[in-house]
Design a protein around this motif. Sequence first.
Motif, PDB file in Angstrom:
ATOM      1  N   MET A  25       0.819  -1.215   0.000  1.00  0.00           N
ATOM      2  CA  MET A  25       0.000   0.000   0.000  1.00  0.00           C
ATOM      3  C   MET A  25       0.854   1.267   0.000  1.00  0.00           C
ATOM      4  O   MET A  25       0.315   2.376   0.037  1.00  0.00           O
ATOM      5  CB  MET A  25      -0.910   0.007   1.238  1.00  0.00           C
ATOM      6  N   LEU A 307     -10.135 -10.608  -1.385  1.00  0.00           N
ATOM      7  CA  LEU A 307      -9.915  -9.440  -0.540  1.00  0.00           C
ATOM      8  C   LEU A 307      -8.552  -9.524   0.143  1.00  0.00           C
ATOM      9  O   LEU A 307      -8.008 -10.604   0.345  1.00  0.00           O
ATOM     10  CB  LEU A 307     -10.968  -9.383   0.572  1.00  0.00           C
ATOM     11  N   ASP A 308      -8.023  -8.353   0.507  1.00  0.00           N
ATOM     12  CA  ASP A 308      -6.877  -8.288   1.408  1.00  0.00           C
ATOM     13  C   ASP A 308      -7.439  -7.708   2.709  1.00  0.00           C
ATOM     14  O   ASP A 308      -7.731  -6.510   2.788  1.00  0.00           O
ATOM     15  CB  ASP A 308      -5.792  -7.388   0.807  1.00  0.00           C
ATOM     16  N   ALA A 311      -5.460  -4.852   4.330  1.00  0.00           N
ATOM     17  CA  ALA A 311      -5.660  -3.587   3.604  1.00  0.00           C
ATOM     18  C   ALA A 311      -7.026  -3.000   3.947  1.00  0.00           C
ATOM     19  O   ALA A 311      -7.155  -1.782   4.156  1.00  0.00           O
ATOM     20  CB  ALA A 311      -5.541  -3.816   2.098  1.00  0.00           C
ATOM     21  N   ALA A 312      -8.015  -3.858   4.038  1.00  0.00           N
ATOM     22  CA  ALA A 312      -9.347  -3.375   4.411  1.00  0.00           C
ATOM     23  C   ALA A 312      -9.313  -2.762   5.806  1.00  0.00           C
ATOM     24  O   ALA A 312      -9.892  -1.696   6.044  1.00  0.00           O
ATOM     25  CB  ALA A 312     -10.357  -4.517   4.345  1.00  0.00           C
ATOM     26  N   ARG A 315      -7.722   0.715   5.523  1.00  0.00           N
ATOM     27  CA  ARG A 315      -8.620   1.713   4.904  1.00  0.00           C
ATOM     28  C   ARG A 315      -9.750   2.102   5.859  1.00  0.00           C
ATOM     29  O   ARG A 315     -10.132   3.266   5.947  1.00  0.00           O
ATOM     30  CB  ARG A 315      -9.211   1.179   3.598  1.00  0.00           C
ATOM     31  N   PRO A 321     -15.183   4.658   3.821  1.00  0.00           N
ATOM     32  CA  PRO A 321     -16.356   3.773   3.864  1.00  0.00           C
ATOM     33  C   PRO A 321     -16.022   2.409   3.260  1.00  0.00           C
ATOM     34  O   PRO A 321     -15.062   2.293   2.494  1.00  0.00           O
ATOM     35  CB  PRO A 321     -17.376   4.504   2.987  1.00  0.00           C
ATOM     36  N   LEU A 322     -16.797   1.403   3.615  1.00  0.00           N
ATOM     37  CA  LEU A 322     -16.628   0.082   3.011  1.00  0.00           C
ATOM     38  C   LEU A 322     -16.725   0.212   1.499  1.00  0.00           C
ATOM     39  O   LEU A 322     -17.571   0.950   0.990  1.00  0.00           O
ATOM     40  CB  LEU A 322     -17.721  -0.864   3.504  1.00  0.00           C
ATOM     41  N   ALA A 323     -15.876  -0.546   0.824  1.00  0.00           N
ATOM     42  CA  ALA A 323     -15.811  -0.407  -0.622  1.00  0.00           C
ATOM     43  C   ALA A 323     -16.914  -1.197  -1.332  1.00  0.00           C
ATOM     44  O   ALA A 323     -17.032  -1.147  -2.540  1.00  0.00           O
ATOM     45  CB  ALA A 323     -14.438  -0.852  -1.121  1.00  0.00           C
ATOM     46  N   PHE A 324     -17.692  -1.963  -0.568  1.00  0.00           N
ATOM     47  CA  PHE A 324     -18.746  -2.769  -1.215  1.00  0.00           C
ATOM     48  C   PHE A 324     -19.953  -2.895  -0.293  1.00  0.00           C
ATOM     49  O   PHE A 324     -19.863  -2.720   0.909  1.00  0.00           O
ATOM     50  CB  PHE A 324     -18.210  -4.164  -1.571  1.00  0.00           C
TER      51      PHE A 324
HETATM   52  P1  ADP Z   1      -5.824  -1.383  -4.252  1.00  0.00           P
HETATM   53  O1  ADP Z   1      -7.298  -1.122  -4.253  1.00  0.00           O
HETATM   54  O2  ADP Z   1      -5.031  -0.462  -5.093  1.00  0.00           O
HETATM   55  O3  ADP Z   1      -5.439  -2.804  -4.395  1.00  0.00           O
HETATM   56  P2  ADP Z   1      -6.000  -0.907  -1.424  1.00  0.00           P
HETATM   57  O4  ADP Z   1      -4.891  -1.071  -0.485  1.00  0.00           O
HETATM   58  O5  ADP Z   1      -6.820   0.330  -1.339  1.00  0.00           O
HETATM   59  O6  ADP Z   1      -5.292  -1.017  -2.814  1.00  0.00           O
HETATM   60  O7  ADP Z   1      -6.990  -2.139  -1.327  1.00  0.00           O
HETATM   61  C1  ADP Z   1      -6.532  -3.447  -1.327  1.00  0.00           C
HETATM   62  C2  ADP Z   1      -7.666  -4.309  -0.916  1.00  0.00           C
HETATM   63  O8  ADP Z   1      -8.098  -3.906   0.370  1.00  0.00           O
HETATM   64  C3  ADP Z   1      -8.904  -4.204  -1.765  1.00  0.00           C
HETATM   65  O9  ADP Z   1      -8.862  -5.071  -2.857  1.00  0.00           O
HETATM   66  C4  ADP Z   1      -9.954  -4.622  -0.784  1.00  0.00           C
HETATM   67  O10 ADP Z   1      -9.892  -6.010  -0.631  1.00  0.00           O
HETATM   68  C5  ADP Z   1      -9.471  -4.033   0.499  1.00  0.00           C
HETATM   69  N1  ADP Z   1     -10.039  -2.706   0.771  1.00  0.00           N
HETATM   70  C6  ADP Z   1      -9.476  -1.519   0.553  1.00  0.00           C
HETATM   71  N2  ADP Z   1     -10.258  -0.506   0.926  1.00  0.00           N
HETATM   72  C7  ADP Z   1     -11.353  -1.062   1.419  1.00  0.00           C
HETATM   73  C8  ADP Z   1     -12.554  -0.536   1.976  1.00  0.00           C
HETATM   74  N3  ADP Z   1     -12.782   0.776   2.098  1.00  0.00           N
HETATM   75  N4  ADP Z   1     -13.497  -1.407   2.360  1.00  0.00           N
HETATM   76  C9  ADP Z   1     -13.275  -2.736   2.250  1.00  0.00           C
HETATM   77  N5  ADP Z   1     -12.189  -3.277   1.733  1.00  0.00           N
HETATM   78  C10 ADP Z   1     -11.232  -2.468   1.319  1.00  0.00           C
END
Ligand code: ADP
Length: 449
Positions: A25, A307-308, A311-312, A315, A321-324
């Motif tokens: 990241m 998913l990572d 990383a989640a 973030r 906010p949750l990305a999904f």
């Molecule tokens: P990238 O999207 O460039 O791979 P990120 O580090 O932002 O880099 O995200 C890596 C992974 O972390 C995403 O594929 C997702 O699995 C998870 N992630 C990132 N941001 C969020 C979020 N806001 N909510 C949930 N999962 C997230």
Amino acid sequence: MQFRKVLVANRGEVACRVIATLRRMGIVPVAIYSDADVEARHVKQAEEAYHVGGSPVGESYLNREAIISVGRSAGVDALHPGYGLLSEQPDFAAACEGAGIAFIGPSSRAMRAMASKLQARRLMQEAGVPIVPGATTACIDVAEGESLAAELGYPVLVKASGGGGGIGMQIVRQPGELAAALESCRRLAERYFGDATVYIEKYIERPRHIEIQVLGDRFGRVVAVHERECSIQRRHQKVIEEAPSPAVGAALRARMAESAVRGAAAIGYTNAGTLEFVLDERGNYYFMEMNTRLQVEHPVTESITGLDLVAAQVRLAEGEPLAFDGAPPIRGHAIECRIYAEDPKRLLPSPGKILRLRLPRGEGIRVDHGVDEGYVVTPHYDPLLAKLIVWAEMRPDAIARAIAALQQTEIDGIKTNIPVLVAILRHPDFAAGNYDTEFIGSQNILASI
Ligand code: ADP
Ligand code: ADP
Ligand code: MG
């Protein structure tokens, strides 16, 4: 706020795991280490590393003042606690925030709500999540305990409210054994957790441990990311985990996910957490406890969703906010095997120097490890050396891949539990998905190796 620099307040495989994601990241990872870990893998992988004390965890990895002071002088924005150690200490989380260091985890308030198993039971019951039948208050009086146990029906389980790691739990099969179990459980709980509170719940027969991963953001949204099956255990500790569970179909998955989200939302949960349930033979599930942190077995969820989770966590801690809206769909099947430095027959730790280390690689194979060749495994820390995580489109192929990968693994100088892992994976009942938490004992796995 985007974090630029993060302190990883842990060691071993989880420290390495977190560092890897931070690097990906573009975040600078900072490590800490004890006397015994000067040469440890996580120290070499970090950008900066700071000594925090002597080999015993009390002097180093649990040394809150030293850790926070390192965080301050290194100028980190946030701290990732990993699992174990300080990861579920609400006061530590609050102390980090007080020192201007964001804690990558839930709020200290949510952690506190779930820190006591008894209080967690009360909160989940109020939220409408099914809990294991039994008490929601401490057992103080033997006669009272006996009447509750008679009402529930034997066997029952005496549990320490502050327990963890499978410690402070005793199955009672007959009324005559209850008083002694309460007494010994209390003593153990006081010694290990500094809290002698114990309670009684029903022991679910032929139990399967099924847990649900949740993620919550600061905007009130909670999403469940499917289940993990963790029934292969020894001494109530997980050894092999898989996702999805061979015992969970789409309908049950949806119901369990709904319960998990309801439970987490009820306490305003943010970041990653796991609700652990016990599933009985008839498909009823009951809440056991919530772990307010990253789980050791999180990689199987990552493998089937892409998913990572670290990383989640980052973030979400940054306030995004949750990305999904819903969980990503399940793809394929993943199995994790925990490789421990232990004498497989006697289940005793096996410290010593790792003279040779050959880890498997290849398609569908991931190894999260915290040790290198030459590292000296000491009795000071958890004996987990590495985790093998395999993925395949179909479960039988994942099992075959795990067996092959374990056979390619070479660890010399210390004993490991690899023979136990192989014996389990080769067992016809494991192949059939037909197992419960008593599998290792009831199938005489240890005698067979
Ligand atoms: P990238 O999207 O460039 O791979 P990120 O580090 O932002 O880099 O995200 C890596 C992974 O972390 C995403 O594929 C997702 O699995 C998870 N992630 C990132 N941001 C969020 C979020 N806001 N909510 C949930 N999962 C997230
Ligand atoms: P810990 O904090 O030590 O993880 P848990 O409450 O999660 O404690 O229980 C650990 C293990 O013990 C579970 O994974 C499960 O195998 C078993 N267990 C706990 N409660 C019950 C129960 N009521 N009935 C059957 N098995 C149980
Ligand atoms: Mg547990």
